[in-house]
Write a protein that holds these residues in place. Structure first.
Motif: not given
Length: 401
Positions: A10-13, A18-20, A119-120
């Motif tokens: 899982l990649i994010t900017a 951080e909890e995600i 999202l999940r």
């Protein structure tokens, strides 16, 4: 017992909580065993990449995701971008390429509520699409498997293998459309989920973009203004002018003063830090208006938080600085605790205007990073420099050979 192990990246900017990543790392493995295949041990890795998301369209983002997948040697890679994406006046929610096992999710399209849950569910659906395929036959095969396992996980409706998320009120208001482009039409993807760009969609997208900006995270940059505003207002508390105003101001006038002070501070910050997107910065008018509206509401919410805290400080201050006896001597009526409340309210509004005009925000970079246009330009600039650096390295290698 698991036969194989599959790694999902899982990649994010930078900027998302951080909890995600932490929550998804804990929750997704068991859900994927249920929704995709239980004989596989699913491993989730979560990273931040400032260069990913610099692309102007979904194809560029998917290409960057594929490159990251190859570098990390993942089996699947999903980019969680904070950039709103469009195609032919439709908003892109998610896309997937089942051959390369890559996908993207545009998180602002989810709106402002139930972010983790949506999202999940979206990740579960996209992995399912990439594992089984997006054709009607593959979707029917997946549906038969899910039907036999229904009700194992309460609260997650995965009965329809063609839906990206559980259908709720927002889904009814702006339903998702599932598209499977022809091979010759768009070779870089196999399935896409979109919504039409209508008025309700703009509200949904705007709410999601404001949430992605996390207005509460900007508040530390307001501490300098908060101190100046409170110091200025505290000095004014010892003079009877505010006391007299509290007796003559109506609720309507005080509410009007509050709105004026918050708007004044919000607009002043936008002007002094040049946060407004101009045509030369973003030539697509709809996207430019969307970016500007997001900037305004992000700062507006932050200023509201600032105002509430300032009011709380003044409420304590009026009890400390103003004895009830002096208040009785100055006012014509019979003062009470409500007068303290009104004095603090007026002081907060006046001090907000003075604090805004008297100084600029201490950490300008934090404020600039709350604007989508600035973030995009920064990422594109870093991406350009990264490509130039790699080009120079490749050139040096060819010369040495």
């Amino acid at each position: 017992m698991s036969e194989t192990t599959e790694y999902i990246g899982l990649i994010t900017a930078p900027g998302y909580p951080e909890e995600i990543g932490a929550r998804l790392q804990n929750e997704l493995p068991s859900l994927l065993e249920y929704y995709v295949k239980e004989e596989i041990e699913w491993k989730i890795e979560y990273i931040e990449d400032p260069l990913l998301g610099g692309g102007a369209n979904s194809k560029q983002i998917l290409e960057a995701t594929e490159k990251m997948k190859e570098e990390k040697e993942w089996d699947y890679a999903i980019c969680l971008t904070d950039i709103p994406l469009f195609i032919d006046n439709r908003m892109i929610v998610a896309e997937a390429n089942e051959d390369e096992n890559i996908a993207l999710i545009s998180m602002p399209s989810f709106g402002s509520t139930l972010m983790i849950r949506r999202l999940r569910e979206s990740i579960m659906q996209l992995v399912n699409e990439m594992y089984y395929g997006s054709s009607d036959e593959n979707r029917e095969r997946s549906a038969l498997r899910i039907e036999s396992k229904r009700s194992k996980h309460k609260g997650i409706n995965v009965g329809d293998p063609k839906n990206l998320m559980t259908s709720r009120f927002l889904g009814w208001l702006s339903p998702l459309k599932r598209e499977t482009p022809d091979d010759g039409e768009e070779e870089y993807l196999d399935v896409r989920f979109t919504v039409g760009r209508r008025g309700s969609i703009s509200i949904r997208l705007l709410a999601g973009m404001v949430r992605a900006n996390r207005p509460w995270a900007l508040f530390p940059t307001f501490l300098k203004i908060l101190i100046i505003a409170f110091a200025t207002g505290s000095y004014a508390l010892v003079f009877p002018t505010l006391w007299l105003l509290s007796e003559h101001y109506t609720i309507f006038r005080m509410c009007l003063l509050t709105v004026f002070s918050i708007l004044a501070m919000t607009i002043w910050i936008i002007l002094i830090h040049r946060l407004w997107e101009r045509k030369r910065d973003q030539n697509i008018s709809y996207v430019r208006r969307l970016y500007n509206a997001t900037t305004f509401f992000t700062l507006f919410i932050t200023v509201c938080i600032y105002y509430v805290m300032l009011f709380g400080l003044f409420l304590v201050g009026v009890f400390v600085f103003i004895p009830m006896g002096m208040l009785e001597d100055q006012l014509t009526g019979d003062p009470g605790l409500i007068n303290y409340f009104y004095i603090a309210w007026i002081a907060a509004s006046v001090a907000t205007v003075i604090g805004a005009l008297g100084t600029a925000l201490e950490d300008e970079d934090v404020v600039l990073n709350a604007t989508y246009g600035y973030r995009q330009r920064q990422r594109q600039e870093r991406l350009k420099k990264e490509r130039e650096r790699k080009g120079e390295e490749n050139e040096d290698e060819s010369l040495t050979k």
